[in-house]
Motif scaffolding. Structure first.
Motif, PDB file in Angstrom:
ATOM      1  N   LYS A 239      -9.932   1.062  10.734  1.00  0.00           N
ATOM      2  CA  LYS A 239      -8.739   0.693   9.975  1.00  0.00           C
ATOM      3  C   LYS A 239      -8.708  -0.830   9.820  1.00  0.00           C
ATOM      4  O   LYS A 239      -8.764  -1.564  10.804  1.00  0.00           O
ATOM      5  CB  LYS A 239      -7.477   1.185  10.684  1.00  0.00           C
ATOM      6  CG  LYS A 239      -7.360   2.704  10.724  1.00  0.00           C
ATOM      7  CD  LYS A 239      -6.044   3.132  11.369  1.00  0.00           C
ATOM      8  CE  LYS A 239      -5.927   4.651  11.373  1.00  0.00           C
ATOM      9  NZ  LYS A 239      -4.664   5.094  12.020  1.00  0.00           N
ATOM     10  N   VAL A 242      -3.872  -5.389   9.171  1.00  0.00           N
ATOM     11  CA  VAL A 242      -2.837  -5.679   8.172  1.00  0.00           C
ATOM     12  C   VAL A 242      -2.113  -6.948   8.580  1.00  0.00           C
ATOM     13  O   VAL A 242      -1.697  -7.098   9.743  1.00  0.00           O
ATOM     14  CB  VAL A 242      -1.841  -4.507   8.056  1.00  0.00           C
ATOM     15  CG1 VAL A 242      -0.737  -4.850   7.056  1.00  0.00           C
ATOM     16  CG2 VAL A 242      -2.576  -3.236   7.635  1.00  0.00           C
ATOM     17  N   ASP A 353      -6.249   7.964  -4.039  1.00  0.00           N
ATOM     18  CA  ASP A 353      -5.454   7.025  -4.837  1.00  0.00           C
ATOM     19  C   ASP A 353      -5.465   7.450  -6.302  1.00  0.00           C
ATOM     20  O   ASP A 353      -6.480   7.908  -6.834  1.00  0.00           O
ATOM     21  CB  ASP A 353      -6.025   5.606  -4.718  1.00  0.00           C
ATOM     22  CG  ASP A 353      -5.928   5.058  -3.304  1.00  0.00           C
ATOM     23  OD1 ASP A 353      -4.917   5.330  -2.643  1.00  0.00           O
ATOM     24  OD2 ASP A 353      -6.859   4.366  -2.860  1.00  0.00           O
ATOM     25  N   LYS A 368      -2.000   1.931  -5.244  1.00  0.00           N
ATOM     26  CA  LYS A 368      -2.172   1.933  -3.802  1.00  0.00           C
ATOM     27  C   LYS A 368      -0.869   1.506  -3.141  1.00  0.00           C
ATOM     28  O   LYS A 368      -0.347   0.429  -3.430  1.00  0.00           O
ATOM     29  CB  LYS A 368      -3.299   0.977  -3.376  1.00  0.00           C
ATOM     30  CG  LYS A 368      -4.696   1.457  -3.724  1.00  0.00           C
ATOM     31  CD  LYS A 368      -5.736   0.541  -3.107  1.00  0.00           C
ATOM     32  CE  LYS A 368      -7.145   1.062  -3.344  1.00  0.00           C
ATOM     33  NZ  LYS A 368      -8.173   0.206  -2.704  1.00  0.00           N
ATOM     34  N   ASN A 369      -0.366   2.371  -2.250  1.00  0.00           N
ATOM     35  CA  ASN A 369       0.878   2.058  -1.528  1.00  0.00           C
ATOM     36  C   ASN A 369       1.999   1.641  -2.483  1.00  0.00           C
ATOM     37  O   ASN A 369       2.694   0.650  -2.270  1.00  0.00           O
ATOM     38  CB  ASN A 369       0.630   0.953  -0.499  1.00  0.00           C
ATOM     39  CG  ASN A 369      -0.423   1.341   0.519  1.00  0.00           C
ATOM     40  OD1 ASN A 369      -0.480   2.488   0.947  1.00  0.00           O
ATOM     41  ND2 ASN A 369      -1.261   0.384   0.895  1.00  0.00           N
ATOM     42  N   LYS A 370       2.122   2.402  -3.583  1.00  0.00           N
ATOM     43  CA  LYS A 370       3.165   2.185  -4.601  1.00  0.00           C
ATOM     44  C   LYS A 370       2.950   0.915  -5.425  1.00  0.00           C
ATOM     45  O   LYS A 370       3.767   0.614  -6.301  1.00  0.00           O
ATOM     46  CB  LYS A 370       4.552   2.152  -3.962  1.00  0.00           C
ATOM     47  CG  LYS A 370       4.948   3.466  -3.284  1.00  0.00           C
ATOM     48  CD  LYS A 370       6.362   3.391  -2.734  1.00  0.00           C
ATOM     49  CE  LYS A 370       6.757   4.702  -2.063  1.00  0.00           C
ATOM     50  NZ  LYS A 370       8.130   4.640  -1.528  1.00  0.00           N
ATOM     51  N   GLU A 371       1.867   0.177  -5.160  1.00  0.00           N
ATOM     52  CA  GLU A 371       1.561  -1.010  -5.948  1.00  0.00           C
ATOM     53  C   GLU A 371       0.471  -0.694  -6.963  1.00  0.00           C
ATOM     54  O   GLU A 371      -0.511  -0.023  -6.646  1.00  0.00           O
ATOM     55  CB  GLU A 371       1.109  -2.156  -5.038  1.00  0.00           C
ATOM     56  CG  GLU A 371       2.202  -2.685  -4.132  1.00  0.00           C
ATOM     57  CD  GLU A 371       1.737  -3.900  -3.344  1.00  0.00           C
ATOM     58  OE1 GLU A 371       0.568  -4.319  -3.543  1.00  0.00           O
ATOM     59  OE2 GLU A 371       2.514  -4.421  -2.540  1.00  0.00           O
TER      60      GLU A 371
END
Length: 551
Positions: A239, A242, A353, A368-371
């Motif tokens: 992972k 972040v 995605d 991706k991730n609402k973006e």
């Protein structure tokens, strides 16, 4: 001098011992002239295999009998589990025993070894190649992801005063350290997998050598090894860290932000092996004589449909909204395009995605991730239809601005890897038309439904034309109207015939198999299949998606 006694005499018939040999019986084995063939095969108790002499099979090298050294073993005693010669067969030691021909046994054994070779080549070796490709893809993405992470840290750092420069540098050092740990872990994992690939290659080479060998003992002594390769290596799950920023400037060192820890783990069943049933699925999943309509989902006027999972579908229509519905028609999520234009087509990447094309802004976008990110931007061309490949690339059909050219472009991320536009004679592969749905087949062929050309155009992975399908002869000439296209687990190609309200199913070589025309389809448009080979068809006229079982 009698020519038969001459050292350089030609091969003669074993029956008449006079005429020149022209045929050969693989079963007996025996050299035959044309005149003696009928006499030889008159014995109907045997299934003779008479072929032209040039096509004869090489004689097997039978092992020498351990008891009678002057004899070769041509039979196998099932009671004693040993090879025996003719003298052994009639001896008291083997009285009333059961025997089988060694030639039949080695033929059966070589068939088993051939299956072994095919399994190693099609299932095991190809899967390990996929794993290597997957790890190499992750390695290729490392720099981009970490550069993006570094950029986020840098941009956030510019909002602070100079006194926090040390904090920024510390974070960068941590990123570089994690980058190296990440790369080292993946490189080690890649080397381990490559060693396993080398073992598979060695087994493949060994089976091919045995199949070409005439020595019976090599074939009979071979032990099946492919089972040890069915347990695939653990999948390395890493992972990316972040970065979490903080705009409170009171305590710069503590509040600037921090990086999450680098996570490197393994997942025991991260990779799965295709079973023989999956590899040879055409034997397991025959086409239904009459496809069945399973369910109908009301979603609105539709262009494209794509499976996110076996229970969830993305759909797009002639507005700026892309919707995710479940099979009960419940809206789970909606995405509004970045430009406010309606998307031309949608796809789902291997990571799940959403991807959509916007011809007006000349972009291919990923959510991706609402973006929404513009992953591909082109000049002088308009991206139209898109599909995600098994390797993680994107295939995009596009037209140029002067309305004269069309092509297919393969992208890895935002980098152009391949352009497919002309055949071997320099002629355009595709017509100029806005409707060119695209799909990658399991054999890596690239399939395009070229509506204006009234054809499905299929090229191989290298972009070389394999075939064009222009409709079944029973279809009225020129009425074939392909729109949506998809492929299934058997490498079968399914394409919409909108004006004839049906679906054509072809094999991977373009041979027509059957129609789906009994499910009350009205102006079908988009197509996709789920992991169980259920077909989803979007209807332009009704705005419905129909789930159909056809295998």
């Amino acid at each position: 001098m009698d020519p038969r006694l001459c050292a350089q005499d030609i091969i003669r018939c074993d029956l008449c011992e006079d005429r020149v040999v022209q045929m050969y019986c693989n079963l007996c084995p025996m050299n035959l002239c044309m005149e003696c063939v009928g006499r030889h095969i008159f014995d109907t108790t045997k299934k003779h295999d008479v072929v032209p002499f040039d096509l004869r099979r090489s004689r097997l090298l039978f092992p020498q009998c351990q008891t009678h050294s002057e004899e070769n073993c041509e039979m196998h005693c099932e009671d004693c589990n040993t090879s025996v010669c003719p003298k052994c067969v009639i001896s008291e030691k083997h009285k009333r025993h059961h025997f089988k021909s060694l030639q039949e046994l080695v033929t059966t054994k070589k068939e088993s070894i051939e299956k072994e070779r095919k399994r190693l080549k099609k299932t095991v070796y190809s899967k390990f190649e996929d794993i290597v490709t997957d790890i190499e893809t992750q390695l290729a993405e490392i720099d981009g992801e970490y550069e993006k992470l570094t950029s986020e840290v840098t941009i956030h750092g510019e909002e602070w005063q100079k006194e926090i420069d040390k904090v920024i540098e510390k974070n960068k050092e941590e990123i570089n350290k994690m980058r190296n740990q990440h790369r080292d872990a993946l490189n080690k994992h890649l080397n381990d997998v490559r060693k396993l690939v080398a073992d598979v290659q060695q087994s493949l080479s060994e089976t091919e050598d045995i199949l070409q060998s005439r020595e019976i003992t090599r074939s009979l002594s071979y032990e099946i090894k492919s089972d040890k390769f069915t347990k695939l290596p653990s999948k390395l799950i890493v992972k990316f860290p972040v970065f979490t920023g903080n705009n409170n400037q009171d305590q710069c060192s503590q509040l600037f932000g921090s990086l999450s820890a680098l996570s490197i783990t393994t997942e025991e069943h991260g990779y799965t092996m295709k079973t023989p049933e999956a590899v040879f699925c055409h034997q397991v999943k025959p086409l239904l004589d009459k496809p069945e309509l399973i369910t109908t989902i009301n979603t609105g006027q539709l262009y494209s449909v794509i499976c996110l999972s076996d229970e969830e579908l993305w759909t797009c229509r002639n507005d700026e909204i892309i919707k995710l519905d479940n099979l009960q028609g419940k809206l789970l999520k909606s995405i509004r395009t970045k430009s406010g234009n309606h998307p031309r087509d949608i796809a789902v990447t291997r990571r799940g995605d959403l991807v959509y094309t916007d011809p007006d802004t000349r972009t291919v976008n990923i959510v991706k991730n609402k973006e929404i990110q513009e992953v591909i931007t082109v000049q002088g061309w308009r991206p139209l239809y898109v599909c995600s490949t098994s390797s993680g690339d994107l295939l995009v059909t596009m037209n140029n601005d002067d309305y004269k050219q069309s092509k297919v472009v393969r992208y890895s991320g935002s980098s152009e890897k391949q352009t497919i536009q002309f055949d071997s004679e320099g002629q355009p592969l595709y017509s100029f038309d806005y409707c060119k749905y695209i799909s990658e087949n399991r054999n890596l062929d690239i399939c395009v439904a070229d509506n204006r050309a009234r054809a499905v155009v299929v090229v191989n992975q290298a972009g070389i034309l394999r075939f064009r399908y222009s409709g079944h002869p029973s279809t009225t000439k020129g009425s074939f109207s392909p729109y949506g296209i998809t492929t299934d687990s058997q490498s079968q190609i399914l394409t919409v015939d909108r004006n004839n309200h049906c679906i054509h199913i072809l094999d991977q070589d373009g041979q027509f198999l059957c129609y789906i025309d009994n499910c009350n389809l009205r102006f079908p448009w988009g197509l996709c299949v789920d992991t169980r080979d259920n077909l989803f068809v979007s209807e332009w006229d009704s705005g419905k998606v129909k789930k159909i079982k056809y295998m």
